[in-house]
Design an enzyme around this catalytic site. Structure first.
Site, PDB file in Angstrom:
ATOM      1  N   TRP A 118       0.840  -1.212   0.000  1.00 58.47           N
ATOM      2  CA  TRP A 118       0.000   0.000   0.000  1.00 58.47           C
ATOM      3  C   TRP A 118       0.864   1.246   0.000  1.00 58.47           C
ATOM      4  O   TRP A 118       0.549   2.229  -0.667  1.00 58.47           O
ATOM      5  CB  TRP A 118      -0.994  -0.020   1.162  1.00 58.47           C
ATOM      6  CG  TRP A 118      -1.898  -1.213   1.073  1.00 58.47           C
ATOM      7  CD1 TRP A 118      -1.939  -2.284   1.910  1.00 58.47           C
ATOM      8  CD2 TRP A 118      -2.857  -1.490   0.027  1.00 58.47           C
ATOM      9  NE1 TRP A 118      -2.865  -3.200   1.461  1.00 58.47           N
ATOM     10  CE2 TRP A 118      -3.445  -2.745   0.322  1.00 58.47           C
ATOM     11  CE3 TRP A 118      -3.271  -0.805  -1.111  1.00 58.47           C
ATOM     12  CZ2 TRP A 118      -4.423  -3.325  -0.487  1.00 58.47           C
ATOM     13  CZ3 TRP A 118      -4.249  -1.380  -1.923  1.00 58.47           C
ATOM     14  CH2 TRP A 118      -4.810  -2.624  -1.602  1.00 58.47           C
TER      15      TRP A 118
ATOM     16  N   ASP B  98      -1.726   6.784   6.364  1.00 55.69           N
ATOM     17  CA  ASP B  98      -2.792   5.887   5.929  1.00 55.69           C
ATOM     18  C   ASP B  98      -3.104   4.954   7.108  1.00 55.69           C
ATOM     19  O   ASP B  98      -2.296   4.095   7.453  1.00 55.69           O
ATOM     20  CB  ASP B  98      -2.284   5.089   4.714  1.00 55.69           C
ATOM     21  CG  ASP B  98      -3.266   4.019   4.252  1.00 55.69           C
ATOM     22  OD1 ASP B  98      -4.339   3.893   4.852  1.00 55.69           O
ATOM     23  OD2 ASP B  98      -2.940   3.321   3.266  1.00 55.69           O
TER      24      ASP B  98
ATOM     25  N   LYS C  47     -12.357  -1.943   7.403  1.00 60.77           N
ATOM     26  CA  LYS C  47     -11.761  -2.915   8.333  1.00 60.77           C
ATOM     27  C   LYS C  47     -12.333  -2.673   9.740  1.00 60.77           C
ATOM     28  O   LYS C  47     -13.121  -3.455  10.222  1.00 60.77           O
ATOM     29  CB  LYS C  47     -10.237  -2.813   8.327  1.00 60.77           C
ATOM     30  CG  LYS C  47      -9.615  -3.359   7.032  1.00 60.77           C
ATOM     31  CD  LYS C  47      -9.052  -2.263   6.224  1.00 60.77           C
ATOM     32  CE  LYS C  47      -8.189  -2.565   5.051  1.00 60.77           C
ATOM     33  NZ  LYS C  47      -8.324  -3.713   4.227  1.00 60.77           N
TER      34      LYS C  47
HETATM   35  C1  LIG Z   1      -3.335  -0.020   4.489  1.00 61.26           C
HETATM   36  C2  LIG Z   1      -4.223   0.053   3.295  1.00 61.26           C
HETATM   37  N1  LIG Z   1      -4.205   1.162   2.525  1.00 61.26           N
HETATM   38  C3  LIG Z   1      -4.982   1.273   1.440  1.00 61.26           C
HETATM   39  C4  LIG Z   1      -5.821   0.271   1.044  1.00 61.26           C
HETATM   40  C5  LIG Z   1      -6.660   0.443  -0.194  1.00 61.26           C
HETATM   41  O1  LIG Z   1      -7.951   0.739   0.187  1.00 61.26           O
HETATM   42  P1  LIG Z   1      -9.139   0.890  -0.859  1.00 61.26           P
HETATM   43  O2  LIG Z   1      -9.414  -0.456  -1.391  1.00 61.26           O
HETATM   44  O3  LIG Z   1     -10.234   1.449   0.017  1.00 61.26           O
HETATM   45  O4  LIG Z   1      -8.708   1.840  -1.921  1.00 61.26           O
HETATM   46  C6  LIG Z   1      -5.897  -0.901   1.811  1.00 61.26           C
HETATM   47  C7  LIG Z   1      -6.815  -1.996   1.434  1.00 61.26           C
HETATM   48  O5  LIG Z   1      -6.844  -3.052   1.984  1.00 61.26           O
HETATM   49  C8  LIG Z   1      -5.066  -1.009   2.952  1.00 61.26           C
HETATM   50  O6  LIG Z   1      -5.086  -2.115   3.702  1.00 61.26           O
END
Ligand SMILES: Cc1ncc(COP(=O)(O)O)c(C=O)c1O
Length: 359
Positions: free
Chosen positions: A102, A170, A194
């Site tokens: 991520w 994030d 989550k």
């Molecule tokens: C730490 C983290 N950041 C970003 C995301 C991406 O999120 P989204 O699918 O809402 O764009 C995730 C998805 O699991 C994640 O775990």
């Protein structure tokens, strides 16, 4: 019907009382004669929901008064792009810490907008730890980190001191998991799916001065200022999701708040990691001990065949969602807020049994 012990990484388990409340309110939302899915986002009923969800988030996270809250669509992934779009001009610098897939996606997006320095990375060791002793670039507009690495099972315990450089984070997979001092950050974002609610809404918490920033060379829809000025209702917001986030926050308050939630998550994580460590020849945690995540425990078994057998036998006991991310393999047990302690007890007793039978 027996509900499964749901170890999914996200979308993930939600508190049963929240699901029951949704069910009870579905057909006639609080006397409105229609469901929340059918009403205007400008109705008095939804305005009350939005206000209450914001007020509850402020209360639960103890958000200072110079911070604002937004609820946007587009997922956390859209924030990977919106952040550099709003806070970088060509040639300006930002520091990123690379602790997993991520973070890497956030870095990739940011590179289109500015001069991105990766000031810390655990990539060469398969993202098994959180880098320490970082040095930040003079003149960086912000530092970006991923608080919890959902795929690799690591989590920041203490966030770095970035001095006068704003810290952006994030928190998609660990928002609301423990008491956190919001004032360390200038901007937090988190996909809700989550710990905070269903997929489809992203929570932004940021110092007002950042959200007020003028940036007229990007599309109106991608400016934070647009959404701040319209109180997250510039366009139709994720109405149902915001309502459910509000219910989850009420549930957290009844649970005893984030201090109690942090203890609950620590208890579950201790039980799971102790079970891994007590069977060292059989289970191997993939994250270094001091970087282990409270939310996602990742581990391997002696072979991929045994991992498949583990997942299939677990599934027959209603232990669901234990397969590691497709890019990492192995096993991942996600233990978000709504996962009961008893689910981890059930999993760890299965783990002991499985190790004994298959060693
Ligand atoms: C730490 C983290 N950041 C970003 C995301 C991406 O999120 P989204 O699918 O809402 O764009 C995730 C998805 O699991 C994640 O775990």
């Amino acid at each position: 019907m027996e509900r499964k012990s749901n170890f999914n990484a996200g979308p993930a388990t939600l508190p049963l009382p929240v699901l029951e409340k949704i069910q009870a309110e579905m057909i006639d939302f609080r006397g409105a004669g229609m469901s929340i899915l059918e009403m205007s986002h400008r109705s008095k009923e939804f305005t009350a929901v939005l206000d209450n969800t914001k007020a509850s988030l402020r209360e639960v996270m103890d958000i200072p008064s110079d911070y604002e809250i937004l609820f946007l669509g587009g997922g956390a992934s859209q924030q990977f792009a919106m952040i550099p779009m709003n806070f970088l001009q060509t040639g300006q610098k930002a520091d990123y810490i690379s602790t997993g897939s991520w973070s890497q996606k956030a870095i990739k997006e940011a590179k289109a907008f500015g001069d991105i320095q990766v000031v810390g990375s655990s990539e060469d060791q398969n993202f098994s730890f959180i880098p320490q002793n970082l040095e930040f670039s003079p003149g960086a507009q912000y530092v970006h980190l991923t608080s919890n690495n959902t795929i690799f099972g690591t989590q920041w315990k203490n966030y770095p001191e970035t001095k006068n450089i704003p810290l952006f984070a994030d928190l998609s997979s660990d928002i609301l998991c423990r008491k956190t001092d919001v004032s360390q950050f200038s901007l937090i974002y988190a996909g809700a799916q989550k710990n905070a609610g269903p997929a489809g809404v992203t929570i932004i918490i940021a110092r007002r001065e950042f959200l007020e920033k003028d940036k007229n060379d990007i599309p109106i829809i991608f400016r934070y200022k647009t959404h701040l000025e319209k109180d997250s209702c510039y366009n139709t917001p994720p109405v149902f999701q915001i309502y459910v986030v509000g219910l989850v926050l009420e549930w957290i308050k009844e649970f005893g708040g984030l201090l109690k939630m942090g203890e609950h998550n620590q208890r579950k994580a201790d039980l799971l990691y102790n079970t891994i460590d007590e069977n060292p020849g059989f289970y191997k945690g993939t994250a270094e001990k001091e970087s282990r995540s409270l939310m996602n425990a990742t581990f391997r078994l002696p072979s991929e065949d045994l991992e498949s057998k583990f997942i299939s036998e677990a599934s027959s006991l209603n232990l669901h969602g234990l397969k590691g991310h497709r890019s990492a393999g192995g096993i991942r047990a996600s233990m978000y807020n709504a996962l009961p302690f008893e689910a981890v007890e059930k999993l760890t007793s299965f783990m002991k049994d499985f190790a004994q039978k298959n060693s």
